[in-house]
Each structure stands twice: as C-alpha cells, then as structure tokens.
Motif scaffolding. Structure first.
Motif, PDB file in Angstrom:
ATOM      1  N   ALA A 136       0.944   6.720  -6.742  1.00 47.76           N
ATOM      2  CA  ALA A 136      -0.294   7.779  -7.083  1.00 47.76           C
ATOM      3  C   ALA A 136       0.451   9.166  -6.715  1.00 47.76           C
ATOM      4  CB  ALA A 136      -1.133   7.504  -5.508  1.00 47.76           C
ATOM      5  N   GLN A 137       1.563  10.005  -5.382  1.00 40.24           N
ATOM      6  CA  GLN A 137       1.449  11.192  -5.671  1.00 40.24           C
ATOM      7  C   GLN A 137       2.471  11.676  -7.313  1.00 40.24           C
ATOM      8  OE1 GLN A 137       1.215  13.088  -2.871  1.00 40.24           O
ATOM      9  NE2 GLN A 137      -0.395  11.822  -2.377  1.00 40.24           N
ATOM     10  N   LEU A 171       9.561  11.209 -12.726  1.00 40.20           N
ATOM     11  CA  LEU A 171       9.955  10.203 -11.943  1.00 40.20           C
ATOM     12  C   LEU A 171       9.442   9.257 -11.908  1.00 40.20           C
ATOM     13  CD1 LEU A 171       9.617  12.468  -8.650  1.00 40.20           C
ATOM     14  CD2 LEU A 171      10.890  11.169  -9.705  1.00 40.20           C
ATOM     15  N   THR A 172       9.269   9.471 -13.102  1.00 40.47           N
ATOM     16  CA  THR A 172       8.392   8.050 -14.167  1.00 40.47           C
ATOM     17  C   THR A 172       9.381   6.436 -13.920  1.00 40.47           C
ATOM     18  OG1 THR A 172       7.593   8.915 -16.004  1.00 40.47           O
ATOM     19  CG2 THR A 172       8.349   6.744 -16.187  1.00 40.47           C
ATOM     20  N   GLU A 187       0.886  -1.217   0.119  1.00 34.07           N
ATOM     21  CA  GLU A 187       0.201   0.133   0.205  1.00 34.07           C
ATOM     22  C   GLU A 187       0.465   1.587  -0.281  1.00 34.07           C
ATOM     23  OE1 GLU A 187      -4.168   1.971   2.536  1.00 34.07           O
ATOM     24  OE2 GLU A 187      -2.711   0.194   3.631  1.00 34.07           O
ATOM     25  N   MET A 188       1.652   0.932   0.842  1.00 35.16           N
ATOM     26  CA  MET A 188       2.959   2.244   0.571  1.00 35.16           C
ATOM     27  C   MET A 188       3.682   2.751  -0.785  1.00 35.16           C
ATOM     28  SD  MET A 188       4.916   2.767   4.359  1.00 35.16           S
ATOM     29  CE  MET A 188       5.311   0.604   4.639  1.00 35.16           C
ATOM     30  N   ASP A 189       3.936   0.940  -1.293  1.00 38.34           N
ATOM     31  CA  ASP A 189       4.736   2.248  -3.075  1.00 38.34           C
ATOM     32  C   ASP A 189       3.209   2.709  -3.794  1.00 38.34           C
ATOM     33  OD1 ASP A 189       6.629   0.819  -2.335  1.00 38.34           O
ATOM     34  OD2 ASP A 189       6.138  -1.520  -1.938  1.00 38.34           O
ATOM     35  N   PHE A 199       8.726   1.410 -10.745  1.00 39.09           N
ATOM     36  CA  PHE A 199       9.754   1.213  -9.395  1.00 39.09           C
ATOM     37  C   PHE A 199       8.442   0.715  -8.996  1.00 39.09           C
ATOM     38  CE2 PHE A 199      11.721  -0.005  -5.715  1.00 39.09           C
ATOM     39  CZ  PHE A 199      12.277  -0.861  -5.464  1.00 39.09           C
ATOM     40  N   HIS A 200       7.886   1.569  -8.073  1.00 35.42           N
ATOM     41  CA  HIS A 200       6.953   1.321  -7.254  1.00 35.42           C
ATOM     42  C   HIS A 200       5.831   0.642  -7.332  1.00 35.42           C
ATOM     43  CE1 HIS A 200       8.944   3.453  -3.287  1.00 35.42           C
ATOM     44  NE2 HIS A 200       9.754   4.395  -3.890  1.00 35.42           N
ATOM     45  N   ALA A 201       5.730   0.431  -8.742  1.00 35.05           N
ATOM     46  CA  ALA A 201       4.279  -0.220  -9.585  1.00 35.05           C
ATOM     47  C   ALA A 201       4.882  -1.663  -9.002  1.00 35.05           C
ATOM     48  CB  ALA A 201       4.257   0.250 -10.484  1.00 35.05           C
TER      49      ALA A 201
END
Length: 96
Positions: free
Chosen positions: A20-21, A28-29, A13-15, A34-36
């Motif tokens: 989203a941010q 920052l793509t 959820e944090m990722d 990476f987070h996705a």
C-alpha cells in the motif's frame, strides 16, 4: 486462533502495508510484487497452521493453494497465483 496462525497473519499484514505504501512508485514495482506474493503465501500458510497441517517450506502460491483449497471456501483465479509466483521469482532474482 492459534498463536502461530496469528504470527503468519501479522507478517502478511506487514507485507500488505508495504504494498500500500509503495504501489504508486513505479521504480519499486518489483518490491511491491514481492510483498504481494509474500502476503498471499503467508495467508495460505496461516490457513494450514490453523488447521494443524504441516506448513511446507514452499513459496509457490499455486502449490500452497492446492493444499488449502479444501480447507477454505474462496474462489481464486489460478492465473493470478501463477502471475504472483512468476513475479516473485523475477523480483528476487534479477538479471535474465
């Protein structure tokens, strides 16, 4: 829900919140990619944990999906997982 499962999902959820941010910030793509990938990876690991399966030290969403596909009922485009895995590598190891 097992405690370890909840921890995997909280981290996922944090990722997702990070994505989203920053999704609208083009520079920052790679970070969003990476987070996705991390979010999907951690969700798959949460499924394994919840079903008392060994959670491998593997980052491939495609391979992890192979381990969870019989435990969950979800229709996933394998091409998307391949893309996530490729983006993960590109975002972590720039250069070439």
């Amino acid at each position: 829900m097992r405690k370890a499962t909840a921890e995997w999902l909280k981290s996922a959820e944090m990722d997702l919140e990070n994505v989203a941010q920053i999704i609208h910030l083009e520079h920052l793509t790679p970070v969003a990619a990476f987070h996705a990938q991390q979010c999907v990876e951690k969700c798959f690991k949460a499924v394994l944990e919840e079903h008392s399966r060994k959670v491998p030290k593997d980052h491939s969403t495609l391979r992890l999906y192979g381990l969870v596909k019989e435990l969950i009922s979800v229709d996933i485009d394998l091409g998307v997982l391949t893309d996530l895995d490729d983006l993960y590598i590109e975002s972590r190891y720039p250069g070439e």
